[in-house]
Design a protein around this motif. Sequence first.
Motif, mmCIF file in Angstrom:
data_model
loop_
_atom_site.group_PDB
_atom_site.id
_atom_site.type_symbol
_atom_site.label_atom_id
_atom_site.label_comp_id
_atom_site.label_asym_id
_atom_site.label_seq_id
_atom_site.Cartn_x
_atom_site.Cartn_y
_atom_site.Cartn_z
ATOM 1 N N MET A 1 41.967 7.104 24.587
ATOM 2 C CA MET A 1 40.992 7.832 25.373
ATOM 3 C C MET A 1 41.667 8.396 26.626
ATOM 4 O O MET A 1 42.510 7.745 27.223
ATOM 5 N N SER A 2 41.228 9.551 26.990
ATOM 6 C CA SER A 2 41.782 10.160 28.197
ATOM 7 C C SER A 2 41.117 9.530 29.431
ATOM 8 O O SER A 2 40.047 8.924 29.328
ATOM 9 N N PRO A 3 41.749 9.672 30.576
ATOM 10 C CA PRO A 3 41.147 9.104 31.795
ATOM 11 C C PRO A 3 39.765 9.676 32.110
ATOM 12 O O PRO A 3 38.910 8.979 32.646
ATOM 13 N N TYR A 4 39.540 10.921 31.742
ATOM 14 C CA TYR A 4 38.247 11.532 31.998
ATOM 15 C C TYR A 4 37.157 10.901 31.121
ATOM 16 O O TYR A 4 36.031 10.707 31.563
ATOM 17 N N GLN A 5 37.513 10.580 29.882
ATOM 18 C CA GLN A 5 36.550 9.922 29.002
ATOM 19 C C GLN A 5 36.218 8.520 29.513
ATOM 20 O O GLN A 5 35.061 8.101 29.484
ATOM 21 N N VAL A 6 37.239 7.801 29.981
ATOM 22 C CA VAL A 6 37.011 6.461 30.511
ATOM 23 C C VAL A 6 36.100 6.532 31.729
ATOM 24 O O VAL A 6 35.145 5.752 31.856
ATOM 25 N N MET A 7 36.383 7.451 32.624
ATOM 26 C CA MET A 7 35.536 7.597 33.815
ATOM 27 C C MET A 7 34.119 8.030 33.433
ATOM 28 O O MET A 7 33.140 7.618 34.069
ATOM 29 N N GLY A 8 33.999 8.847 32.413
ATOM 30 C CA GLY A 8 32.669 9.250 31.950
ATOM 31 C C GLY A 8 31.876 8.088 31.392
ATOM 32 O O GLY A 8 30.675 7.948 31.659
ATOM 33 N N VAL A 9 32.523 7.235 30.618
ATOM 34 C CA VAL A 9 31.851 6.060 30.072
ATOM 35 C C VAL A 9 31.431 5.125 31.197
ATOM 36 O O VAL A 9 30.310 4.590 31.202
ATOM 37 N N ILE A 10 32.318 4.923 32.174
ATOM 38 C CA ILE A 10 31.979 4.063 33.317
ATOM 39 C C ILE A 10 30.792 4.650 34.087
ATOM 40 O O ILE A 10 29.875 3.910 34.474
ATOM 41 N N ALA A 11 30.796 5.954 34.291
ATOM 42 C CA ALA A 11 29.690 6.596 35.009
ATOM 43 C C ALA A 11 28.381 6.459 34.239
ATOM 44 O O ALA A 11 27.331 6.160 34.833
ATOM 45 N N CYS A 12 28.418 6.648 32.928
ATOM 46 C CA CYS A 12 27.206 6.510 32.112
ATOM 47 C C CYS A 12 26.672 5.079 32.153
ATOM 48 O O CYS A 12 25.461 4.870 32.279
ATOM 49 N N CYS A 13 27.556 4.105 32.052
ATOM 50 C CA CYS A 13 27.121 2.702 32.105
ATOM 51 C C CYS A 13 26.519 2.370 33.464
ATOM 52 O O CYS A 13 25.526 1.645 33.553
ATOM 53 N N THR A 14 27.105 2.916 34.528
ATOM 54 C CA THR A 14 26.572 2.682 35.874
ATOM 55 C C THR A 14 25.187 3.302 36.018
ATOM 56 O O THR A 14 24.277 2.692 36.598
ATOM 57 N N ILE A 15 25.001 4.489 35.473
ATOM 58 C CA ILE A 15 23.702 5.155 35.546
ATOM 59 C C ILE A 15 22.652 4.376 34.762
ATOM 60 O O ILE A 15 21.518 4.187 35.235
ATOM 61 N N VAL A 16 23.005 3.897 33.581
ATOM 62 C CA VAL A 16 22.064 3.113 32.776
ATOM 63 C C VAL A 16 21.717 1.813 33.501
ATOM 64 O O VAL A 16 20.548 1.407 33.567
#
Length: 98
Positions: A1-16
């Motif tokens: 996974m690219s760093p942008y995908q990892v940060m996106g997953v972290i952001a989505c989990c934080t929002i949820v």
Amino acid sequence: MSPYQVMGVIACCTIVFAGVVSLLTMQGVHILLAFLVVYLFAVWCMLGMQRRARESYESREDFGKRRDELEPCTGRVRASDFPSYSRNISRRVGQLRV
């Protein structure tokens, strides 16, 4: 996974996480209790996923011994295996220090 995908997953989990906590808070649950409940639920889910992954890995028919258990020293070379080379290196290091 690219760093942008990892940060996106972290952001989505934080929002949820924040959304569920705020939903529980609007329902009248104390905010600290809401944080604790959501956090413990996430930890319980992660431990369950780890357990299932471990069970599926161990249940494979070709599990056998791991490669490093069969041949622990295959392909490894130590400096002591080449005494003439190590002597030359120690001479060169001595020359560099002078």
